[in-house]
Design an enzyme around this catalytic site. Structure first.
Site, PDB file in Angstrom:
ATOM      1  N   LYS A 191       0.821  -1.214   0.000  1.00 25.91           N
ATOM      2  CA  LYS A 191       0.000   0.000   0.000  1.00 25.91           C
ATOM      3  C   LYS A 191       0.859   1.270   0.000  1.00 25.91           C
ATOM      4  O   LYS A 191       2.078   1.199   0.081  1.00 25.91           O
ATOM      5  CB  LYS A 191      -0.973  -0.042   1.186  1.00 25.91           C
ATOM      6  CG  LYS A 191      -1.935  -1.240   1.130  1.00 25.91           C
ATOM      7  CD  LYS A 191      -3.009  -1.103   0.082  1.00 25.91           C
ATOM      8  CE  LYS A 191      -3.685  -2.390  -0.338  1.00 25.91           C
ATOM      9  NZ  LYS A 191      -4.606  -3.018   0.586  1.00 25.91           N
TER      10      LYS A 191
HETATM   11  C1  LIG Z   1      -5.554  -4.155   0.885  1.00 22.50           C
HETATM   12  C2  LIG Z   1      -7.024  -3.933   0.939  1.00 22.50           C
HETATM   13  C3  LIG Z   1      -7.761  -4.172   2.097  1.00 22.50           C
HETATM   14  C4  LIG Z   1      -7.217  -4.903   3.283  1.00 22.50           C
HETATM   15  O1  LIG Z   1      -6.150  -4.303   3.879  1.00 22.50           O
HETATM   16  P1  LIG Z   1      -5.356  -5.134   4.990  1.00 22.50           P
HETATM   17  O2  LIG Z   1      -4.581  -4.089   5.714  1.00 22.50           O
HETATM   18  O3  LIG Z   1      -4.476  -6.095   4.244  1.00 22.50           O
HETATM   19  O4  LIG Z   1      -6.348  -5.820   5.833  1.00 22.50           O
HETATM   20  C5  LIG Z   1      -9.088  -3.808   2.139  1.00 22.50           C
HETATM   21  N1  LIG Z   1      -9.687  -3.259   1.066  1.00 22.50           N
HETATM   22  C6  LIG Z   1      -9.022  -3.039  -0.076  1.00 22.50           C
HETATM   23  C7  LIG Z   1      -9.745  -2.387  -1.212  1.00 22.50           C
HETATM   24  C8  LIG Z   1      -7.672  -3.387  -0.192  1.00 22.50           C
HETATM   25  O5  LIG Z   1      -7.031  -3.228  -1.350  1.00 22.50           O
END
Ligand SMILES: *Cc1c(COP(=O)(O)O)cnc(C)c1O
Length: 396
Positions: A191
Site C-alpha cells: 500500500k
Molecule cells: C488491501 C485492501 C484491504 C485490506 O487491507 P489489509 O490491511 O491487508 O487488511 C481492504 N480493502 C481493499 C480495497 C484493499 O485493497
C-alpha cells in the site's frame, strides 16, 4: 554475438524503506517494548492530525478496522451491508463475519468506483451500512453520496485502503476516509505507506472510537495494553468478547516514518502515473489502451495504475498480455476480480456474472502496472516497451 543478460525482475510492488525506517525499528527493538505502546500512541496521534480526524486507532490490518467499524455500528444477522463488487475480499467479508448479508453493487465504467446512485438504489429496510471503496486511490463522490443517504439511517464506512492520501474534491482539502462514520486505511506491504501489516481506523464519533478500542483488544478495559508497564496495573475487566487486532510498536515505528514521508511517496507515484500516461499517449498503441484519469478537482493517491485494453481491437486477451510481460521480467496484477465472480458469492448468495455486468466486462480488460517509489526511468520504459511490443503485435 551473445545476447545481453536479461534485466532483473521488475516486481509489481516494492515498499520504499530508507535508513530512517530501519533506525526507527531498531530503536524499538532496543527499547525492550515491542507490542502496543508509546510508538503506537504517537502514530495514532500523528495520523489523526494528518487527516484531521477526531480519533485514530492503530490496528493490525485494514480488515480489522472494517470489521470493528461495522461491529461498532451494530451490524448483525438482521442486516444488509452494501459493498461494491469491484474490491478486495476484505471489504465484504467483514459483513459476513457479523452474520450480515453483503449486497454487491456494480461500478461506473469510467472510474471503477461504485456510484452514489447505484448504492442508493440497493438500499432496503434491512440496510445498516455501505462500505465505500476509493478504488486505486481515486476518491468517490462523497458529496453526492451524502445527499442520497441523508435521512436513510444508512451509515457509511470508508474502505480507504488505497486512498491515503487522497483528497475528495469539493470539500476544501478533506481526506478520503474522513467522511464516513468510520474510515479504514491499510498499511499492508504493497500500500501507499506501510507497516508490513497494519491498519488505521479513524472516526469523529467518540462512541465508535471507544467501542473499537475496547473490541480491538479482547474486549478488555481500555488500559489493558500497558498492564505490564511500570505505570500499568495487573487488573482488568472483560467487558465483551473482543478480538486481537492491536498494532505493535515495531510496526508503528515504521508507520511514523512512512507517514512523515507520505507526500514524498505520493509525489513519486504521481510522477510515475504521469510518465506512463504520457508514454502511452505518445505511443503506437494509443488507440488500443485506455489510461486512468484523475478527478478534475480531487487528488488521486495513485496506489494503483489500472490500464485497460481495447479487447475489440486485439487478437489476444488480458491474460496473454500479463504472460508476455512476465516473460520480459515485469510483474503486473489485476485489480480486481469482482467479488460476484468468486465461488463463495456465487454459491452462498447466488450471484451470476451478468448480475453486475459492468464490473464483469471491465474485469476482462484491466491490468495494474508497477507503480512504486524507487522505480527508475528505465523501469517505466521497460513496462511501456513491453506493452507497446505485445499489444502492438496483437492489433486486429
Ligand atoms: C488491501 C485492501 C484491504 C485490506 O487491507 P489489509 O490491511 O491487508 O487488511 C481492504 N480493502 C481493499 C480495497 C484493499 O485493497
Amino acid at each position: 554475438m551473445t545476447k545481453p543478460p536479461p534485466e532483473p525482475y521488475l516486481p509489481f510492488a516494492r515498499p520504499s524503506i530508507t535508513e530512517r525506517e530501519k533506525a526507527a525499528v531498531i530503536e524499538v527493538l532496543d527499547s525492550g517494548w515491542l507490542t502496543t505502546g508509546a510508538r503506537t500512541k504517537a502514530f495514532e496521534e500523528a495520523f489523526a492530525a494528518k487527516v484531521g480526524s477526531g480519533h485514530a486507532i492503530a490496528l493490525n490490518s485494514a480488515t480489522a478496522a472494517l470489521h470493528l467499524a461495522l461491529e461498532a455500528l451494530g451490524v448483525g444477522p438482521q442486516h444488509e451491508v452494501i459493498v461494491p463488487t469491484w474490491t478486495f475480499a476484505a471489504s465484504a467479508e467483514v459483513a459476513a463475519y457479523l452474520g450480515a448479508r453483503p449486497i454487491l453493487v456494480d461500478i461506473d465504467a469510467g472510474t471503477l468506483n461504485a456510484t452514489p446512485e447505484l448504492i442508493a438504489a440497493a438500499i432496503t429496510p434491512r440496510t445498516r451500512a455501505v462500505v465505500v471503496v476509493h478504488v486505486a486511490g481515486r476518491p468517490m463522490a462523497m458529496d453526492r453520496l451524502g445527499e442520497l443517504l441523508a435521512g436513510t439511517g444508512v451509515a457509511v464506512v470508508e474502505d480507504a485502503a488505497h486512498a491515503f492520501p487522497s483528497i475528495v474534491g469539493g470539500f476544501g482539502g478533506r481526506y478520503a476516509g474522513t467522511f464516513g462514520s468510520a474510515g479504514a486505511y491499510s498499511f499492508y506491504a504493497t500500500k501507499t505507506i506501510t507497516t508490513g501489516e497494519g491498519g488505521m481506523l479513524v472516526t469523529d464519533d467518540r462512541a465508535i472510537a471507544d467501542r473499537v478500542r475496547l473490541m480491538s483488544l479482547h474486549g478488555i478495559s481500555r488500559t489493558a495494553w500497558n498492564r505490564y508497564a511500570a505505570a500499568g496495573s495487573w487488573s482488568y475487566e472483560i467487558e465483551d468478547v473482543g478480538f486481537k487486532y492491536n498494532m505493535t510498536d515495531v510496526a508503528a515505528a515504521l508507520g511514523l516514518v512512512q507517514l512523515d514521508r507520505a507526500e514524498e511517496l505520493l509525489a513519486a507515484r504521481r510522477a510515475i502515473a504521469a510518465a506512463y500516461t504520457a508514454c502511452f499517449h505518445a505511443s503506437s498503441i494509443v488507440d488500443l489502451v485506455e489510461t486512468p484519469t484523475d478527478e478534475p478537482d480531487g487528488s488521486h493517491a495513485w496506489h494503483l495504475y489500472v490500464l485497460r485494453l481495447d479487447l475489440g481491437r486485439l487478437t489476444i486477451g488480458r491474460g496473454e498480455v500479463i504472460d508476455a510481460l512476465k516473460t520480459r521480467g515485469i510483474g503486473t496484477s489485476v485489480h480486481f476480480i469482482p467479488l460476484h465472480l468468486h465461488p463463495y458469492y456465487r454459491r452462498r448468495w447466488g450471484y451470476r456474472p451478468a448480475d453486475l455486468p459492468i464490473a464483469a466486462r471491465e474485469f476482462e480488460r484491466v491490468i495494474s502496472l508497477p507503480i512504486w517509489p524507487g522505480m527508475t526511468e528505465r523501469d517505466i520504459e521497460r513496462v511501456v516497451e513491453g506493452l507497446v511490443a505485445t499489444v502492438g503485435a496483437a492489433r486486429r
